[in-house]
Design a protein around this motif. Structure first.
Motif, PDB file in Angstrom:
ATOM      1  N   ILE A 194     -19.612   1.316  49.895  1.00 11.09           N
ATOM      2  CA  ILE A 194     -20.422   0.353  48.507  1.00 11.09           C
ATOM      3  C   ILE A 194     -21.442   1.336  48.321  1.00 11.09           C
ATOM      4  N   ASP A 195     -21.566   1.613  46.972  1.00 11.28           N
ATOM      5  CA  ASP A 195     -22.408   2.347  46.290  1.00 11.28           C
ATOM      6  C   ASP A 195     -23.422   1.123  45.857  1.00 11.28           C
ATOM      7  N   GLY A 196     -24.858   1.406  46.376  1.00 13.11           N
ATOM      8  CA  GLY A 196     -25.923   0.496  46.081  1.00 13.11           C
ATOM      9  C   GLY A 196     -26.839   1.590  45.647  1.00 13.11           C
ATOM     10  N   GLN A 197     -26.613   1.942  44.231  1.00 13.80           N
ATOM     11  CA  GLN A 197     -27.437   2.742  43.430  1.00 13.80           C
ATOM     12  C   GLN A 197     -27.948   3.985  44.313  1.00 13.80           C
ATOM     13  N   GLY A 198     -27.056   4.593  44.660  1.00 11.90           N
ATOM     14  CA  GLY A 198     -27.133   6.078  45.251  1.00 11.90           C
ATOM     15  C   GLY A 198     -27.406   5.950  46.717  1.00 11.90           C
ATOM     16  N   LEU A 199     -27.694   4.958  47.256  1.00 13.68           N
ATOM     17  CA  LEU A 199     -27.243   4.609  48.813  1.00 13.68           C
ATOM     18  C   LEU A 199     -26.242   3.844  49.098  1.00 13.68           C
ATOM     19  N   PHE A 200     -25.253   4.579  49.928  1.00 14.24           N
ATOM     20  CA  PHE A 200     -24.056   4.338  50.322  1.00 14.24           C
ATOM     21  C   PHE A 200     -23.769   3.589  51.540  1.00 14.24           C
ATOM     22  N   ALA A 201     -23.071   2.616  51.605  1.00 15.74           N
ATOM     23  CA  ALA A 201     -23.161   1.971  52.929  1.00 15.74           C
ATOM     24  C   ALA A 201     -21.518   1.537  53.342  1.00 15.74           C
ATOM     25  N   CYS A 202     -21.109   1.717  54.502  1.00 19.79           N
ATOM     26  CA  CYS A 202     -19.762   1.658  54.866  1.00 19.79           C
ATOM     27  C   CYS A 202     -19.647   0.066  55.427  1.00 19.79           C
ATOM     28  N   SER A 203     -18.632  -0.674  54.906  1.00 18.98           N
ATOM     29  CA  SER A 203     -18.532  -1.965  55.082  1.00 18.98           C
ATOM     30  C   SER A 203     -17.774  -2.319  56.492  1.00 18.98           C
ATOM     31  N   ASP A 204     -17.346  -1.057  57.154  1.00 17.07           N
ATOM     32  CA  ASP A 204     -16.619  -1.187  58.343  1.00 17.07           C
ATOM     33  C   ASP A 204     -17.273  -0.750  59.417  1.00 17.07           C
ATOM     34  N   CYS A 205     -18.025   0.207  59.361  1.00 19.81           N
ATOM     35  CA  CYS A 205     -18.820   0.812  60.667  1.00 19.81           C
ATOM     36  C   CYS A 205     -20.143   0.791  60.532  1.00 19.81           C
ATOM     37  N   GLY A 206     -20.644   0.544  59.288  1.00 17.30           N
ATOM     38  CA  GLY A 206     -22.151   0.368  59.138  1.00 17.30           C
ATOM     39  C   GLY A 206     -23.012   1.656  58.723  1.00 17.30           C
ATOM     40  N   TRP A 207     -22.139   2.534  58.637  1.00 19.12           N
ATOM     41  CA  TRP A 207     -22.681   4.001  58.246  1.00 19.12           C
ATOM     42  C   TRP A 207     -23.638   3.759  56.849  1.00 19.12           C
TER      43      TRP A 207
END
Length: 220
Positions: A178-191
């Motif tokens: 998930i792209d949060g304005q340049g900060l990416f987060a994984c919805s599965d493992c929390g990366w």
């Protein structure tokens, strides 16, 4: 279908392949015209090469160089959406004695290839099947005689080269990011991480993770 040659930046070489035993009209006249082109400076170098009427299409053929040339001409034609078949022709022959069938390549009476330095500019004759048009060796030689370079039929399809895109998958588990304005987060493992200028994902240091500060009691 002509193009002015910049002789200061490129050396124009004409390579003429011809069946040696058949140096008769109109072939010898074409060669004479090519030699005149060299004498007048329309081409820098003229190379004459002879080849047989036909060769066996096999790895054991003593004329492997002719087969290699044919394959190179065919590859050039494919890139431009044109064809060198004809003047080249493939046919099958069967021995009445052994019954063995062999594939043979029939060469044209005369074939001309042009180079600007080491770049293959054109092979003549060739045809555009879509327009039912043929660019003959006569046409090419006549153009050279005027001091211009023949432009082959067809065109090379240009492929747009895009900057490498970054896959929208987590580098740890392959899950969706998930792209949060340049900060990416994984919805599965929390990366959690960012993407570098080269398009590579990079984990965000734990120290860089924003955590809510503990509220401090106000001094009374």
């Amino acid at each position: 279908m002509t193009e002015t040659l910049d002789t200061e930046t490129a050396t124009l070489t004409a390579v003429c392949h011809v069946r040696a035993p058949l140096l008769l009209e109109p072939v010898d006249q074409q060669i004479e015209t090519l030699q005149a082109c060299e004498d007048e400076g329309a081409v820098d170098d003229l190379l004459l090469r002879s080849w047989p009427k036909e060769v066996a299409l096999s790895d054991e053929s003593p004329y492997q160089e002719v087969i290699d040339q044919y394959e190179r001409f065919a590859a050039w034609a494919d890139e431009r959406g044109v064809s060198v078949r004809p003047p080249f022709r493939e046919r099958s022959t069967t021995s009445q004695v052994t019954g063995t069938t062999r594939e043979r390549l029939v060469t044209p009476l005369l074939c001309l290839e042009l180079y600007a330095d080491d770049e293959l500019l054109g092979v003549f004759p060739h045809s555009n099947e879509a327009t039912d048009e043929t660019y003959t060796t006569d046409d090419a030689i006549a153009t050279l005689r005027t001091g211009e370079v023949p432009i082959p039929l067809g065109s090379v399809e240009e492929t747009d080269v895009d900057e490498p895109s970054t896959p929208n998958t987590c580098p740890d588990c392959g899950g969706a990011l998930i792209d949060g304005q340049g900060l990416f987060a994984c919805s599965d493992c929390g990366w959690l991480g960012t993407v570098t200028g080269s398009g590579r994902y990079e984990s965000r240091p734990e120290t860089a993770v924003d955590e809510p500060e503990a509220s401090q009691p106000n001094p009374q």
